[in-house]
Scaffold this active site. Sequence first.
Site, PDB file in Angstrom:
ATOM      1  NE  ARG A   1      44.883 119.744  71.974  1.00 12.14           N
ATOM      2  CZ  ARG A   1      45.267 120.847  72.399  1.00 12.14           C
ATOM      3  NH1 ARG A   1      44.604 121.781  71.596  1.00 12.14           N
ATOM      4  NH2 ARG A   1      46.029 121.208  73.435  1.00 12.14           N
TER       5      ARG A   1
ATOM      6  CE  LYS B   1      39.347 107.360  52.268  1.00  7.52           C
ATOM      7  NZ  LYS B   1      40.406 106.342  51.631  1.00  7.52           N
TER       8      LYS B   1
HETATM    9  C1  NCD Z   1      44.328 124.835  76.408  1.00  5.01           C
HETATM   10  C2  NCD Z   1      43.682 123.295  75.755  1.00  5.01           C
HETATM   11  O1  NCD Z   1      43.673 123.107  74.778  1.00  5.01           O
HETATM   12  O2  NCD Z   1      43.103 122.720  76.726  1.00  5.01           O
HETATM   13  N1  NCD Z   1      45.124 125.265  75.487  1.00  5.01           N
HETATM   14  C3  NCD Z   1      46.282 124.665  75.470  1.00  5.01           C
HETATM   15  O3  NCD Z   1      46.724 123.741  75.081  1.00  5.01           O
HETATM   16  N2  NCD Z   1      47.511 125.514  75.819  1.00  5.01           N
HETATM   17  C4  NCD Z   1      43.544 125.618  77.028  1.00  5.01           C
HETATM   18  C5  NCD Z   1      42.242 125.916  76.101  1.00  5.01           C
HETATM   19  O4  NCD Z   1      41.896 125.536  75.113  1.00  5.01           O
HETATM   20  O5  NCD Z   1      41.479 126.820  76.804  1.00  5.01           O
END
Ligand code: NCD
Length: 319
Positions: A116, A95
Amino acid sequence: MSNGDIQKIQSHFKGKDIVSLEQFDSPSIKLLFKTVQKIKKNPEKYSSILKNKLAVLLFYEPSSRTFSSHAAAVKRLGGLTIEYQNPMQTSSAVKGETLADTVRVFENYADIIIMRHFQMGASIEAAHYASVPVINAGDGIGEHPTQALLDMFTLYEKFGSLDGITGVLVGDLLYGRTVHSLIKGFSLFKKVKLYLLSPKNLRVDPELIKKYKKYVNLIEIEKIEDMPKKADFWYWTRVQKERFKNIKDYEAVKNSFLLTSDLLKRRGSRDMLVMHPLPRVNELDSAIDSDPRAVYLTKQIKNGMFVRMALLGLVLGKI
Ligand code: NCD
């Protein structure tokens, strides 16, 4: 917390955000590693230290390992989680809610935010707004500190020290965030030599090289033949397809460096580790999986959970 003043750890983790390897010095890394070793030795002892603590996992980008490893770490310490995979579809972000508002809401429920995000610097922004600690589980093409710490711990466990280590980092060194954190991390140890093998257009950002080459020997190479005969580890990475604006550019480089059993036979040394942060696409031949030097499906994964357990315990002041 603004971009300019990321809080240094200086062996005091309690209440701090973990957003970048720039926050660390070698005593802090060693303290973390000692803590990981203690937990690994006797996980039972730590199984309820996070009782009544709640972590919110906010993952704006796809993840299997980092997401479940953090969730497992919280739960193995007796804590609780609220888990958001893909908040761009499932939260109020749809939203138009800002990241600042989202974290200010979640800090009311949680003791820590594990995030993340697709944007570089997003975890620093979240940390700026949140009154609870934020752990960066990957911010766009920026950093991936917990991955680098688990990689470094895996090497520390194998060799007893990170001083004097020689490694080869291969693949997408421009967009690969794990590599950025690793370069910063290794710069804290003595006489480390890192060979950087990538296609020309996926080299490490020259600014990063310029800043860290004073502390770590960074050697950019272009061909497999330039790899050192004796390395302590190879760290292969996938070409980060999702970061390319043009798919043709990705297609042109995706198969640049393939790790095959033949290459391992020809150039590998007996006592090395073969590492990869995963996921792999086609750059790492599965025939290598059963080689005792390959740790990407075993030690790296296991250590990932233990390193995150140690970080959570330290940051939440329970260890
Ligand atoms: C990595 C990332 O997300 O940066 N993966 C992870 O977290 N182990 C590497 C990748 O995505 O290639």
